[in-house]
Design a protein around this motif. Structure first.
Motif, PDB file in Angstrom:
ATOM      1  N   CYS A  72       0.666 -25.352  -8.314  1.00 27.54           N
ATOM      2  CA  CYS A  72      -0.409 -25.396  -9.307  1.00 27.54           C
ATOM      3  C   CYS A  72       0.044 -26.180 -10.539  1.00 27.54           C
ATOM      4  N   CYS A  74      -0.860 -26.858 -14.389  1.00 25.86           N
ATOM      5  CA  CYS A  74      -1.618 -26.238 -15.472  1.00 25.86           C
ATOM      6  C   CYS A  74      -1.741 -27.244 -16.606  1.00 25.86           C
ATOM      7  N   SER A  81      -2.328 -21.791 -22.188  1.00 19.69           N
ATOM      8  CA  SER A  81      -1.551 -21.950 -20.974  1.00 19.69           C
ATOM      9  C   SER A  81      -0.673 -20.734 -20.691  1.00 19.69           C
ATOM     10  N   GLN A  82       0.041 -20.249 -21.692  1.00 19.13           N
ATOM     11  CA  GLN A  82       0.931 -19.104 -21.468  1.00 19.13           C
ATOM     12  C   GLN A  82       0.143 -17.860 -21.068  1.00 19.13           C
ATOM     13  N   ILE A  85      -0.981 -18.536 -17.307  1.00 21.98           N
ATOM     14  CA  ILE A  85       0.134 -18.510 -16.358  1.00 21.98           C
ATOM     15  C   ILE A  85       0.680 -17.094 -16.181  1.00 21.98           C
ATOM     16  N   SER A  86       0.630 -16.292 -17.229  1.00 25.96           N
ATOM     17  CA  SER A  86       1.098 -14.903 -17.126  1.00 25.96           C
ATOM     18  C   SER A  86       0.324 -14.105 -16.087  1.00 25.96           C
ATOM     19  N   LEU A  88      -1.104 -15.472 -13.269  1.00 23.51           N
ATOM     20  CA  LEU A  88      -1.088 -16.096 -11.944  1.00 23.51           C
ATOM     21  C   LEU A  88      -0.093 -15.375 -11.036  1.00 23.51           C
ATOM     22  N   ILE A  94       4.598 -23.486 -10.283  1.00 21.15           N
ATOM     23  CA  ILE A  94       3.728 -23.982 -11.356  1.00 21.15           C
ATOM     24  C   ILE A  94       4.423 -25.082 -12.141  1.00 21.15           C
ATOM     25  N   ASP A  96       3.651 -26.760 -15.761  1.00 26.95           N
ATOM     26  CA  ASP A  96       2.811 -26.633 -16.944  1.00 26.95           C
ATOM     27  C   ASP A  96       2.926 -27.891 -17.789  1.00 26.95           C
ATOM     28  N   LEU A 122       8.688 -15.436 -19.062  1.00 26.37           N
ATOM     29  CA  LEU A 122       8.396 -16.687 -18.363  1.00 26.37           C
ATOM     30  C   LEU A 122       9.043 -17.871 -19.069  1.00 26.37           C
ATOM     31  N   LEU A 143       8.820 -22.363 -12.229  1.00 26.65           N
ATOM     32  CA  LEU A 143       8.011 -22.823 -13.355  1.00 26.65           C
ATOM     33  C   LEU A 143       8.718 -23.985 -14.047  1.00 26.65           C
TER      34      LEU A 143
END
Length: 342
Positions: A72, A74, A81-82, A85-86, A88, A94, A96, A122, A143
């Motif tokens: 993914c 982002c 975004s944060q 993503i938290s 998902l 990911i 980002d 994260l 990530l």
């Protein structure tokens, strides 16, 4: 094998650039595209230049089934975004493109972006996404945090020199010109045609630009001591592209040789012959970065130039380069497109 890709924030410039690049990638497929205000629309309605592609309809993020998604992207604003993503799936890989996971220190993030980080665990997990310098970590990362486009440009010019110790770390000046797409797609008065065209202006004056956080972090890490550069960006009336002119103390021939050696095996970094300077025309729409070195008229001083496309090598192309590594594909796959000229 075809990998299924989701793009969150596909209605923005970097999202559309990802769609464009993935459309001709032999191993990736645009399987899910999200948008907020434009959910329910076809991509052809939002970006008519993509109307020839068979693409999924834009949907809200919570409508995407991530069970069949291999990776993914982002492409959402920082802070948003944060938060997204938290939520998902924890096994989803990911990349980002926002600023939310670029800075390793939560205090530095608050300093440069003005709010507390809401996903500190994260943030600790994220790998900095400057491909040529972090590729081994990127291969195994879950990530990856894409760099700032200005930050990437300056780092390509300076990282090998800092590591080799061939320049004065206390005498670095970065003068950078950036195209308007770097400011995103949202409506802003200063970006209207009548406000922007036929002129140029400096912004984030006096060391207030957020990408300085990345320069501080990365250059200090390499040097093993604090390194603080002077950096002034300028907005110029072009759609895309970045040209950085970097002034340093050091021997120009040694600087050129150091850069040429450092990038000799890199598919996307081109070091020009001594004395030549790159143009944004020469990297537009591509994943290449061109670097030049010239001797200043003052002995012991040199000028370094770096040019790249902010939407491609500075953002979406970099992200796709990282995705190739994460999916065990050839790093350059789908990215060897020639620059657009004129």
């Amino acid at each position: 094998m075809t990998h299924q890709i989701a793009i969150l924030g596909a209605s923005g410039y970097t999202g559309a650039e990802l769609v464009r690049l993935i459309a001709t990638h032999p191993s990736l497929q645009n399987a899910a595209l999200s948008a907020d205000r434009k959910a329910g629309l076809e991509m052809a309605e939002v970006f008519p230049h993509l109307r020839h592609l068979d693409l999924p309809t834009l949907v809200k993020i919570d409508e995407i089934d991530f069970a069949g998604i291999d990776l993914c992207f982002c492409a959402l604003p920082h802070k948003t975004s944060q938060e997204v993503i938290s939520k998902l799936p924890r096994d989803l890989r990911i990349i980002d493109l926002s600023a939310d996971f670029r800075l390793r220190d939560p205090a530095a993030y608050k300093t440069w972006y003005g709010n507390d980080h809401s996903a500190v665990e994260l943030q600790k997990e994220a790998v900095y996404g400057l491909t040529e310098f972090y590729r081994d970590d990127i291969r195994t990362a879950r990530l990856v945090a894409g760099t700032g486009c200005n930050a990437a440009t300056g780092q390509y010019a300076l990282r090998p020199l800092i590591e080799a110790g061939v320049i004065d770390l206390d005498q670095i000046i970065i003068d950078l010109k950036a195209g308007v797409s770097g400011a995103g797609r949202s409506l802003k008065e200063n970006l209207l045609h009548a406000e922007l065209s036929e002129g140029s202006n400096a912004y984030a004056i006096g060391g207030t630009h957020r990408h300085l956080g990345e320069f501080d972090q990365e250059f200090s890490k390499i040097a093993g001591r604090d390194v603080h550069v002077q950096f002034t960006p300028h907005l110029v009336p072009m759609n895309r592209g970045i040209l950085a002119t970097v002034y340093v103390r050091g021997d120009a021939s040694e600087i050129h040789a150091t850069l040429a050696e450092a990038y000799s095996g890199e598919p996307f970094v081109v070091v020009l012959p001594m004395g030549q300077a790159p143009s944004t025309h020469e990297t537009r729409g591509s994943n290449f970065v061109h670097i030049g070195v010239a001797q200043d008229r003052i002995a012991g001083r040199a000028i370094i130039f770096a040019s790249l496309d902010n939407l491609t090598k500075g953002s979406s192309g970099q992200a796709l380069q990282n995705a190739n590594l994460m999916l065990n594909l050839e790093e350059s796959e789908g990215l060897m497109l020639a620059p657009l000229f004129p």
